[in-house]
Scaffold this active site. Structure first.
Site, PDB file in Angstrom:
ATOM      1  N   ASP A   9       0.980  -1.166   0.076  1.00  0.00           N
ATOM      2  CA  ASP A   9      -0.050  -0.059   0.016  1.00  0.00           C
ATOM      3  C   ASP A   9       0.791   1.190   0.053  1.00  0.00           C
ATOM      4  O   ASP A   9       1.763   1.378   0.840  1.00  0.00           O
ATOM      5  CB  ASP A   9      -0.931   0.027   1.268  1.00  0.00           C
ATOM      6  CG  ASP A   9      -1.718   1.121   1.207  1.00  0.00           C
ATOM      7  OD1 ASP A   9      -3.045   0.748   0.771  1.00  0.00           O
ATOM      8  OD2 ASP A   9      -1.573   2.136   1.739  1.00  0.00           O
ATOM      9  N   ASN A  61      -2.523  13.222  -2.895  1.00  0.00           N
ATOM     10  CA  ASN A  61      -3.711  13.920  -3.669  1.00  0.00           C
ATOM     11  C   ASN A  61      -3.852  15.264  -3.165  1.00  0.00           C
ATOM     12  O   ASN A  61      -4.220  16.267  -3.774  1.00  0.00           O
ATOM     13  CB  ASN A  61      -4.957  12.946  -3.397  1.00  0.00           C
ATOM     14  CG  ASN A  61      -4.794  11.765  -4.490  1.00  0.00           C
ATOM     15  OD1 ASN A  61      -4.075  11.852  -5.490  1.00  0.00           O
ATOM     16  ND2 ASN A  61      -5.282  10.579  -4.068  1.00  0.00           N
ATOM     17  N   HIS A 103      -5.008  15.219  -7.915  1.00  0.00           N
ATOM     18  CA  HIS A 103      -5.297  14.087  -8.260  1.00  0.00           C
ATOM     19  C   HIS A 103      -4.614  13.521  -9.586  1.00  0.00           C
ATOM     20  O   HIS A 103      -4.081  12.234  -9.718  1.00  0.00           O
ATOM     21  CB  HIS A 103      -6.894  13.515  -8.596  1.00  0.00           C
ATOM     22  CG  HIS A 103      -7.803  13.815  -7.281  1.00  0.00           C
ATOM     23  ND1 HIS A 103      -7.512  12.661  -6.383  1.00  0.00           N
ATOM     24  CD2 HIS A 103      -8.135  14.889  -6.395  1.00  0.00           C
ATOM     25  CE1 HIS A 103      -8.280  12.807  -5.247  1.00  0.00           C
ATOM     26  NE2 HIS A 103      -8.684  14.022  -5.307  1.00  0.00           N
ATOM     27  N   ASP A 146      -2.531  10.210  -9.759  1.00  0.00           N
ATOM     28  CA  ASP A 146      -2.847   8.954 -10.865  1.00  0.00           C
ATOM     29  C   ASP A 146      -1.127   8.621 -11.451  1.00  0.00           C
ATOM     30  O   ASP A 146      -0.934   7.622 -11.988  1.00  0.00           O
ATOM     31  CB  ASP A 146      -3.575   9.484 -12.008  1.00  0.00           C
ATOM     32  CG  ASP A 146      -5.340   9.190 -11.455  1.00  0.00           C
ATOM     33  OD1 ASP A 146      -5.437   9.002 -10.523  1.00  0.00           O
ATOM     34  OD2 ASP A 146      -6.018  10.135 -12.314  1.00  0.00           O
ATOM     35  N   GLU A 193      -4.827   2.602  -3.507  1.00  0.00           N
ATOM     36  CA  GLU A 193      -3.417   2.683  -3.534  1.00  0.00           C
ATOM     37  C   GLU A 193      -3.044   1.262  -3.013  1.00  0.00           C
ATOM     38  O   GLU A 193      -1.767   1.127  -2.746  1.00  0.00           O
ATOM     39  CB  GLU A 193      -2.868   3.770  -2.807  1.00  0.00           C
ATOM     40  CG  GLU A 193      -3.242   3.578  -1.436  1.00  0.00           C
ATOM     41  CD  GLU A 193      -4.553   4.430  -0.964  1.00  0.00           C
ATOM     42  OE1 GLU A 193      -4.593   4.821   0.363  1.00  0.00           O
ATOM     43  OE2 GLU A 193      -5.581   4.535  -1.786  1.00  0.00           O
TER      44      GLU A 193
END
Length: 305
Positions: free
Chosen positions: A182, A190, A195, A199, A225
């Site tokens: 993770d 973010n 964002h 990404d 994630e």
């Protein structure tokens, strides 16, 4: 179905000819000689010319083999020849080539034409370009199995492959390990960088991990994630070593705006009684042990120590 030639009045022959000339599907007729240099083409309709780029004058007397090329499926061609040799109607699809050399996927049916003595006189082929249909089907199949952002397997496909591998390992007493990881503090990424950057982080990490996978491994996006790496025929030590390698790899990635990211890992190996759900649970618990211990580290499931 085989067809027998029967005498028809001129009006019906005109109707048949008009129907074939106006047909959406390509129509190709050859003589009955299957051995080289045959079969020779004796007729094609305008739809065939539109599909392949060959005019009627260019193609008459040639063999349909002129449309074969390096990516033609030769198993289909062998089946075609066997069906025709034994008087059967053939149905199939394969990659063929136009006059300009461009490839397309053709679906076609070939039926023998018989005379009054049940002798084959010609073969009639109905052909259709299904390239776009196959492309859309492939795209839908890809979307059903892969995560659109990262290129990793999606969760449903990862779960499906995990169940298959767990059952195979149980049945044949093979090793199987899983690595869950993770991205640390991903919400903060973010929130601070946006964002789009989030990404990009997911994409770059996925690309890096995929570059380290063996052909037998499975890499999936488990959610958000979180990711899973399924390692068939791998003992716990090998899985832990890979996890350490991936941890260092992710820590070393460089992003714009001097952003640095890390990830926490959990590792578990299949136990004799483990099913897919239990294996994931143990790896996930190890992952959160890494989170609780300060992040950016690898932990092994407690039952594996």
């Amino acid at each position: 179905m085989s067809q027998k030639t029967t005498p028809e009045c001129s009006s019906w022959l005109g109707i048949f000819q008009a129907a074939v000339e106006a047909a959406y599907d390509a129509v190709l007729i050859t003589d009955a000689e299957l051995e080289l240099p045959g079969p020779r083409i004796v007729y094609v309709n305008p739809a065939f010319s539109r599909m392949t780029g060959y005019s009627l004058d260019e193609i008459i007397g040639k063999t349909p083999r002129i449309m074969q090329g390096p990516e033609t499926d030769w198993s289909v061609i062998r089946r075609l020849r066997d069906d025709l040799k034994h008087g059967r109607t053939f149905e199939g699809k394969s990659k063929n080539y136009r006059k300009d050399g461009s490839a397309f996927i053709m679906e076609w049916t070939i039926a023998p034409v018989l005379d009054e003595d049940d002798q084959v006189t010609h073969y009639v082929a109905l052909q259709r370009d299904i390239t776009e249909r196959e492309r859309l089907l492939e795209m839908l199949q890809h979307q059903a199995s892969f995560d659109g952002l990262t290129g990793a397997f999606n969760r449903a496909e990862t779960e499906r492959m995990l169940s298959i591998e767990v059952e195979g390992a149980r049945r044949y007493n093979r090793h199987l390990s899983i690595v869950m990881f993770d991205i640390d503090n991903f919400k903060a990424v973010n929130d601070k960088y946006g964002h789009n950057m989030g990404d990009e982080v997911l994409r770059r990490i996925a690309q890096a991990v995929l570059s380290r996978m063996r052909t037998v491994d499975y890499f999936g996006r488990w959610g958000g994630e979180e990711f899973a790496v399924l390692l068939p025929q791998t003992i716990l030590g090998g899985a832990k070593a890979l996890a350490e390698n991936l941890r260092a790899l992710i820590e070393g990635l460089e992003f714009d705006d001097d952003l640095k990211v890390t990830a926490s890992f959990g590792v578990a190996a299949r136990l004799d009684e483990t099913d897919a759900t239990a294996l994931i649970k143990r790896a996930d618990e190890a992952l959160y042990a890494s989170k609780d211990s300060g992040r950016n580290q690898v932990s092994v499931a407690s039952s594996d120590r």
